[in-house]
Scaffold this motif. Structure first.
Motif, mmCIF file in Angstrom:
data_model
loop_
_atom_site.group_PDB
_atom_site.id
_atom_site.type_symbol
_atom_site.label_atom_id
_atom_site.label_comp_id
_atom_site.label_asym_id
_atom_site.label_seq_id
_atom_site.Cartn_x
_atom_site.Cartn_y
_atom_site.Cartn_z
ATOM 1 N N ARG A 63 0.828 -1.205 0.000
ATOM 2 C CA ARG A 63 0.000 0.000 0.000
ATOM 3 C C ARG A 63 0.864 1.257 0.000
ATOM 4 N N TYR A 64 0.882 1.952 -1.116
ATOM 5 C CA TYR A 64 1.716 3.145 -1.276
ATOM 6 C C TYR A 64 0.958 4.392 -0.846
ATOM 7 N N ARG A 65 1.533 5.111 0.106
ATOM 8 C CA ARG A 65 0.939 6.363 0.582
ATOM 9 C C ARG A 65 1.923 7.522 0.485
ATOM 10 N N GLY A 66 2.913 7.371 -0.386
ATOM 11 C CA GLY A 66 3.934 8.396 -0.539
ATOM 12 C C GLY A 66 5.267 7.895 -0.031
ATOM 13 N N GLY A 67 6.339 8.390 -0.616
ATOM 14 C CA GLY A 67 7.664 7.941 -0.249
ATOM 15 C C GLY A 67 8.349 8.866 0.738
ATOM 16 N N ASP A 68 9.629 8.640 0.925
ATOM 17 C CA ASP A 68 10.469 9.459 1.805
ATOM 18 C C ASP A 68 11.553 10.085 0.944
ATOM 19 N N PRO A 69 11.537 11.406 0.747
ATOM 20 C CA PRO A 69 12.517 12.047 -0.140
ATOM 21 C C PRO A 69 13.944 11.966 0.373
ATOM 22 N N ASN A 70 14.120 11.591 1.635
ATOM 23 C CA ASN A 70 15.462 11.530 2.219
ATOM 24 C C ASN A 70 16.045 10.127 2.222
ATOM 25 N N ASN A 82 13.743 4.771 -2.005
ATOM 26 C CA ASN A 82 12.401 4.201 -1.940
ATOM 27 C C ASN A 82 12.301 2.909 -2.749
ATOM 28 N N LEU A 83 11.832 1.854 -2.077
ATOM 29 C CA LEU A 83 11.619 0.553 -2.703
ATOM 30 C C LEU A 83 10.144 0.179 -2.556
ATOM 31 N N TYR A 84 9.631 -0.532 -3.541
ATOM 32 C CA TYR A 84 8.229 -0.968 -3.505
ATOM 33 C C TYR A 84 8.192 -2.490 -3.534
ATOM 34 N N TRP A 85 7.726 -3.097 -2.439
ATOM 35 C CA TRP A 85 7.675 -4.547 -2.270
ATOM 36 C C TRP A 85 6.241 -4.980 -2.507
ATOM 37 N N PRO A 117 -1.790 -7.204 -10.158
ATOM 38 C CA PRO A 117 -1.687 -5.939 -10.890
ATOM 39 C C PRO A 117 -3.006 -5.190 -11.025
ATOM 40 N N GLY A 118 -4.141 -5.908 -11.010
ATOM 41 C CA GLY A 118 -5.426 -5.235 -11.122
ATOM 42 C C GLY A 118 -5.936 -4.643 -9.830
ATOM 43 N N ASP A 119 -5.219 -4.862 -8.725
ATOM 44 C CA ASP A 119 -5.638 -4.303 -7.441
ATOM 45 C C ASP A 119 -5.569 -2.778 -7.495
ATOM 46 N N PRO A 120 -6.612 -2.083 -7.006
ATOM 47 C CA PRO A 120 -6.575 -0.611 -7.027
ATOM 48 C C PRO A 120 -5.356 -0.019 -6.335
ATOM 49 N N GLU A 121 -4.792 -0.747 -5.360
ATOM 50 C CA GLU A 121 -3.612 -0.249 -4.657
ATOM 51 C C GLU A 121 -2.377 -0.192 -5.559
ATOM 52 N N ALA A 157 -2.607 0.828 -8.823
ATOM 53 C CA ALA A 157 -2.903 1.706 -9.965
ATOM 54 C C ALA A 157 -1.922 2.861 -10.100
ATOM 55 N N HIS A 158 -1.273 3.254 -9.019
ATOM 56 C CA HIS A 158 -0.335 4.382 -9.065
ATOM 57 C C HIS A 158 0.903 4.082 -9.908
ATOM 58 N N LEU A 159 1.103 2.812 -10.282
ATOM 59 C CA LEU A 159 2.251 2.464 -11.123
ATOM 60 C C LEU A 159 2.041 2.869 -12.584
ATOM 61 N N ALA A 160 0.799 3.138 -12.959
ATOM 62 C CA ALA A 160 0.504 3.498 -14.355
ATOM 63 C C ALA A 160 1.125 4.840 -14.718
ATOM 64 N N ASN A 161 1.304 5.035 -16.027
ATOM 65 C CA ASN A 161 1.797 6.314 -16.563
ATOM 66 C C ASN A 161 3.118 6.750 -15.932
ATOM 67 N N GLY A 162 3.998 5.776 -15.775
ATOM 68 C CA GLY A 162 5.325 6.091 -15.253
ATOM 69 C C GLY A 162 5.409 6.206 -13.751
ATOM 70 N N GLY A 163 4.355 5.808 -13.030
ATOM 71 C CA GLY A 163 4.384 5.888 -11.573
ATOM 72 C C GLY A 163 5.488 5.056 -10.951
ATOM 73 N N TRP A 164 5.959 4.074 -11.688
ATOM 74 C CA TRP A 164 7.052 3.238 -11.172
ATOM 75 C C TRP A 164 8.338 4.034 -10.980
#
Length: 319
Positions: free
Chosen positions: A42-49, A52-55, A60-64, A66-73
């Motif tokens: 569940r992505y709620r924003g990263g830490d700029p300091n 950031n890794l996403y586990w 892929p169809g889970d709404p959680e 969806a933020h990977l679309a359009n270059g969100g990765w």
């Protein structure tokens, strides 16, 4: 403060994702982890300091996701997947670049072997109800008319995730389990209780109707020396690595139930044969090594250290 991003649901949850987060944090050097901010599902924003890794643990169809679309990765240094099946599903769904992704399977603490009863065959179902319990219960009831030496332990409830309200549609099914003379319904129990029950069980019955991205319940059953019966659905073939008894999945639940009945019948009749015992012993050895935390922690260490080296960030490993 934890290296992992948290949300209001995961704080009280004890599902597979939470077991993995806690297991990894216990085993890696805090001085290494302090450079990273890891989001699990569940992505709620990263830490700029931090890096950031996403586990990812979801589909892929889970709404959680969806933020990977359009270059969100691009918000992440790496995307970490729990199976090759899951990674390729995401790659096709979002067009993810391969260089951004890595697969690190889930892990377990191996389950010590115990002597299993020779007087009866204990079958176990150890996951949430929506993954196939509705298929197993009537099949088990039919098997009871053929075998008088079997019993079924059901460890199943959304309480594992803090979602007790999601048990509501399964109350009638749970009631059948509670009143059946050969079914022991345990609801949600802590992982150490389930692990002890797995060690004493002979067969894991998992007629999965849910697309698993990985399956810790299956990994633990393999380690516990259970003869594991399940379909070739989603990531289960990869998780089982062909050690289990795997049947062709059917979208029709009646056909699925018939297939499960045949495989469980064979498993009950042949569990103590030399060929099955040899296979189960090899399966346990494989699961203990390949899925053991001892190996997985080294893979995580290697990944995190390689990222620091690439970014020229100094870190001295502990002896």
């Amino acid at each position: 403060m934890s290296v992992f991003a948290t949300d209001e649901l995961s704080a009280n949850a004890n599902g597979g994702t939470e077991l993995m987060k806690r297991g990894l944090e216990r085993r890696l050097d805090p001085e290494l982890l302090k450079h990273f901010h890891i989001t699990a599902s569940r992505y709620r924003g990263g830490d700029p300091n931090k890096i950031n890794l996403y586990w990812l643990h979801d589909l892929p169809g889970d709404p959680e996701s969806a933020h990977l679309a359009n270059g969100g990765w691009n918000n992440f240094e790496k995307l970490i997947f729990v199976s090759n099946w899951q990674f390729q599903a995401y790659q096709l769904y979002y067009g993810l670049p391969w260089y951004k992704c890595i697969v690190l399977q889930n892990a377990i603490e191996p389950i010590p072997a115990v002597e299993k009863s020779k007087d009866k065959i204990k079958i176990i179902y150890n996951t949430t109800p929506h993954r196939g319990l509705e298929i197993l219960v009537p099949v088990f009831d039919a098997l009871c008319k053929r075998f008088d030496n079997i019993e079924l332990d059901v460890f199943s409830s959304f309480a594992a995730y803090g979602w007790e309200e999601r048990d509501e549609p399964y109350k009638e099914l749970f009631e059948v389990c509670k009143t059946h003379p050969k079914i022991n319904y345990h609801g949600y129990q802590p992982n150490d209780v389930v692990r002890r029950a797995l060690a004493e069980s002979h067969i894991q019955a998992y007629p999965s109707i849910w697309s698993e991205t990985s399956c810790i319940a299956l990994m633990e059953a393999m380690s516990a020396g259970c003869l594991c019966i399940h379909p070739n659905f989603a990531a289960l073939p990869e998780t089982s690595a062909n050690w289990t008894w795997m049947y062709q999945w059917h979208q029709d639940k009646r056909d699925h139930a018939n297939m499960l009945y045949g495989y469980l019948t064979n498993a009950i009749e042949n569990y103590w044969t030399e060929s099955v015992q040899t296979r189960v012993a090899g399966q346990k050895s494989y699961a203990d090594v390949f899925y053991g935390w001892e190996m997985r922690k080294h893979q995580w260490n290697a990944l995190l250290m390689s990222i620091l080296q690439e970014k020229k960030i100094e870190y001295t490993p502990k002896d």
